[in-house]
Design a protein around this motif. Structure first.
Motif, mmCIF file in Angstrom:
data_model
loop_
_atom_site.group_PDB
_atom_site.id
_atom_site.type_symbol
_atom_site.label_atom_id
_atom_site.label_comp_id
_atom_site.label_asym_id
_atom_site.label_seq_id
_atom_site.Cartn_x
_atom_site.Cartn_y
_atom_site.Cartn_z
ATOM 1 N N ASP A 1 58.331 50.283 59.176
ATOM 2 C CA ASP A 1 58.055 49.426 60.332
ATOM 3 C C ASP A 1 56.871 49.898 61.155
ATOM 4 O O ASP A 1 56.356 49.148 61.985
ATOM 5 N N LYS A 2 56.415 51.144 60.955
ATOM 6 C CA LYS A 2 55.242 51.665 61.657
ATOM 7 C C LYS A 2 54.329 52.304 60.616
ATOM 8 O O LYS A 2 54.356 53.521 60.415
ATOM 9 N N PRO A 3 53.516 51.506 59.935
ATOM 10 C CA PRO A 3 52.759 52.011 58.786
ATOM 11 C C PRO A 3 51.539 52.852 59.115
ATOM 12 O O PRO A 3 50.870 53.334 58.199
ATOM 13 N N ALA A 4 51.225 53.045 60.383
ATOM 14 C CA ALA A 4 50.072 53.870 60.742
ATOM 15 C C ALA A 4 50.337 55.320 60.351
ATOM 16 O O ALA A 4 51.306 55.932 60.793
ATOM 17 N N LEU A 5 49.475 55.878 59.524
ATOM 18 C CA LEU A 5 49.644 57.221 58.993
ATOM 19 C C LEU A 5 48.587 58.173 59.552
ATOM 20 O O LEU A 5 47.537 57.740 60.036
ATOM 21 N N VAL A 6 48.867 59.459 59.436
ATOM 22 C CA VAL A 6 47.849 60.510 59.585
ATOM 23 C C VAL A 6 47.955 61.377 58.343
ATOM 24 O O VAL A 6 49.057 61.824 57.984
ATOM 25 N N SER A 7 46.831 61.599 57.680
ATOM 26 C CA SER A 7 46.817 62.357 56.437
ATOM 27 C C SER A 7 45.985 63.618 56.585
ATOM 28 O O SER A 7 45.019 63.662 57.352
ATOM 29 N N CYS A 8 46.378 64.632 55.812
ATOM 30 C CA CYS A 8 45.632 65.885 55.748
ATOM 31 C C CYS A 8 45.250 66.140 54.301
ATOM 32 O O CYS A 8 46.118 66.181 53.418
ATOM 33 N N TRP A 9 43.960 66.301 54.051
ATOM 34 C CA TRP A 9 43.421 66.541 52.704
ATOM 35 C C TRP A 9 42.820 67.942 52.678
ATOM 36 O O TRP A 9 41.962 68.264 53.501
ATOM 37 N N VAL A 10 43.292 68.777 51.751
ATOM 38 C CA VAL A 10 42.834 70.164 51.659
ATOM 39 C C VAL A 10 42.125 70.378 50.329
ATOM 40 O O VAL A 10 42.686 70.105 49.258
ATOM 41 N N ALA A 11 40.886 70.864 50.386
ATOM 42 C CA ALA A 11 40.137 71.203 49.179
ATOM 43 C C ALA A 11 40.640 72.527 48.618
ATOM 44 O O ALA A 11 40.799 73.506 49.353
ATOM 45 N N LEU A 12 40.883 72.551 47.319
ATOM 46 C CA LEU A 12 41.302 73.782 46.656
ATOM 47 C C LEU A 12 40.157 74.434 45.898
ATOM 48 O O LEU A 12 40.268 75.579 45.447
ATOM 49 N N ASP A 13 39.065 73.704 45.739
ATOM 50 C CA ASP A 13 37.818 74.206 45.171
ATOM 51 C C ASP A 13 36.709 73.974 46.199
ATOM 52 O O ASP A 13 36.850 73.134 47.089
#
Length: 287
Positions: A129-141
């Motif tokens: 019902d609340k589709p607003a997301l916060v994402s975290c992307w981490v580089a491994l290389d």
């Protein structure tokens, strides 16, 4: 530890993303990277539970490989994506009282790996019902602009709700839908690649257009992403067939729109609450 300043939070809300040189220590990035071969190639799941999705499409040129919800299978991954600190950072950026993990992604883009089409994450989470997301992307290389790294379109989180893209993995034209959307609405595309060392990465708004381009470098690009929604979400019964709802709607309780913390754990809340048993799981696995 992730410590966000007021200026960084303001930048995130203005641009739709925040790039930082260190989210986890380089040694932690290496430890997660070392789990890729056991998980992708050997099917070795530390907890005995298979991830929700293991996507290994075959083709020439190669596709990006993906595992979804590796936290259920591997404690090295789980200790990052379920950390209280990461949950707090995403809640601060989203302006929430608490955060709940939606899904994690392990991403392995090989040399010459195809593009991931530019898209909006929240378009695939309309089943809540609340589709607003916060994402975290981490580089491994170590990442580079030509190495198929994550690319953001600055400010595009304010462009409104579009639609799911036609081809997510390996499209011929990775910018097709966002270019058409921008042209229709008189907008300009400003592409910003995420170039950071191992352990660095970025946070982004769920409505921000983003993707990754062909890996033209001579090394693979591996990354870990974690997508959060706010802690008090519920299932949206009218849109369970949209986005990845048919996959993750299987965790919906019969006759209820309550979201089960066993599958979508609350990792941080301002009153100190965390899903019961979470810390014991991170220490010992399933007991």
């Amino acid at each position: 530890m992730i410590h966000l300043t007021l200026d960084q939070i303001a930048q995130f809300r203005r641009d739709g993303f925040l790039i930082v040189d260190k989210i986890i220590e380089p040694e932690a990035a290496e430890a997660i990277r070392d789990r890729f071969v056991p998980l992708f190639e050997k099917g070795e799941y530390e907890t005995g539970i298979r991830p929700d999705e293991v996507n290994k499409p075959v083709g020439t040129p190669p596709f990006t490989l993906q595992i979804c919800n590796a936290w259920k299978s591997d404690l090295t991954v789980a200790r990052h994506v379920l950390s209280e600190n990461l949950g707090q950072a995403c809640a601060q950026l989203g302006g929430w009282a608490g955060s709940r993990l939606m899904i994690d992604n392990l991403l392995w883009k090989p040399v010459e790996g195809r593009a991931i089409g530019f898209h909006q994450d929240s378009m695939y989470s309309l089943w809540i019902d609340k589709p607003a997301l916060v994402s975290c992307w981490v580089a491994l290389d170590q990442t580079s602009a030509e190495g198929g790294t994550l690319v953001y379109i600055k400010g595009s989180h304010t462009w409104g709700e579009a639609r799911p893209i036609m081809q997510f993995h390996g499209p011929e034209d990775d910018l097709k839908e966002v270019r058409e959307w921008a042209e229709t609405h008189g907008l300009e595309l400003e592409l910003v690649p995420v170039v950071v060392p191992p352990g660095g990465g970025a946070f982004h708004d769920g409505w921000l257009w983003h993707g990754s381009r062909i890996n033209k470098a001579d090394v693979p690009r591996r990354a870990l992403a974690a997508h959060f929604f706010q802690d008090d979400i519920r299932f949206n019964p009218e849109k369970m067939n949209m986005g990845n709802g048919p996959m993750y709607g299987r965790y919906r309780k019969l006759g209820s729109n309550e979201v089960d913390e066993g599958y979508f754990p609350i990792t941080w809340r301002e009153d100190g609450y965390r899903t019961p048993g979470l810390d014991a799981y991170l220490e010992k696995g399933i007991v």
